[in-house]
Design an enzyme around this catalytic site. Sequence first.
Site, PDB file in Angstrom:
ATOM      1  CB  CYS A 119      -1.128  -0.024   1.240  1.00  0.00           C
ATOM      2  SG  CYS A 119      -1.964  -1.742   1.464  1.00  0.00           S
ATOM      3  CG  HIS A 261      -3.574   3.451   1.944  1.00  0.00           C
ATOM      4  ND1 HIS A 261      -3.921   2.876   0.766  1.00  0.00           N
ATOM      5  CD2 HIS A 261      -2.923   2.022   2.967  1.00  0.00           C
ATOM      6  CE1 HIS A 261      -3.735   1.575   1.175  1.00  0.00           C
ATOM      7  NE2 HIS A 261      -3.395   1.021   1.889  1.00  0.00           N
ATOM      8  CG  ASN A 291      -6.717  -0.521   1.236  1.00  0.00           C
ATOM      9  OD1 ASN A 291      -6.222  -0.531   0.323  1.00  0.00           O
ATOM     10  ND2 ASN A 291      -6.616  -1.379   2.150  1.00  0.00           N
TER      11      ASN A 291
END
Length: 353
Positions: A119, A261, A291
């Site tokens: 990520c 994020h 996500n």
Amino acid sequence: MSRSEPPAGRHAVVCGAGAWLPPRGVSNAELTRRLDTTEEWITSRTGIEHRHLVDGGLSTGDLAVEAGLLAMKSAGTSAVDAVVLATTTPDRLCPATAPDVAARLGLTGVAAFDVSAVCTGFLYGLASAAGLIASGLADHVLLIGAEAFSTIIDPADRTTAVIFGDGAGAVVLRAGNADEPGAVGPCVLGSDGGLGDLISIPGGGARGRSSGRDRTPNDEYFTMRGKDVYRHAVHRITDAATTAVDRAGWHLAEVDRFVPHQANQRISTAVAERLGIEPARQVSNIARVGNTAAASIPLLLAQAAEAGQVRPRDRVLLAAFGGGLTWGAATLSWPDITAYSAIGSSPAAVPAA
């Protein structure tokens, strides 16, 4: 934590942004029909109501191509010297996906490579792209974050199946000056491999293949120890973001937009509270896309810019945390550009130069 500050004279400047989502949308209601959970549980634990997933053979490379086209359309050029692709889900273990993406974009012959930091991948890629420009190796870099994360998720695991979505976002960076809109500030990066098992895919790599033990289907699925990840994520993101703002010569009160994020709404909220950034200065799309790992930040930037939530000359703070463990943050002055985002449709042709 390491730092990346381009020297005076050649600076990475964002000049285009684009995002693309696969056409298949999946609501929480659809997930509850096959998972032991409820819509209320998903939303309250994650902030997610909807996400997009690949099907029909779509791959990470396909998503990356579409986002790349939109970013180059935004920049008004296809004159790119390098392609950097941040992804956890390459089309195959070998070769890297970036060269194929570059070729499909008509960029055969340019430097192209993948970056793997889960990520945090886009921020690691941002530092890499800025370094290519600062060193003079490239005048224009196409940086893409793309993920088909649903392909590595156990569809029966409610703790991960409800969180992740697929998509891609991209930016074009050019050589410019540190004081112009679009200039990328210092990048702060860190890692702790001793905690790598908190977020991992056990199988598929050299260690698993050489172990001699029989592999199981679960070895190929993404695993995450959620409570431990939450604790480390909040601490590391807060620290990295504070450091990046300080190195940029800003104060946290001067940050116009916080673009974290999109891991989990609770993580973003906890970090923002620790940084003293109120909701009006936070940008989020997790409710609609989930996500999307390395694609999360560029996808959010493009969508927010297109919607007018991020405006020219806004002081933007980027931050992320991912497997590795890895984390990072960076500052950015937003440029005066037209960003593009799309769901399922291909963009128009990109200008030749």
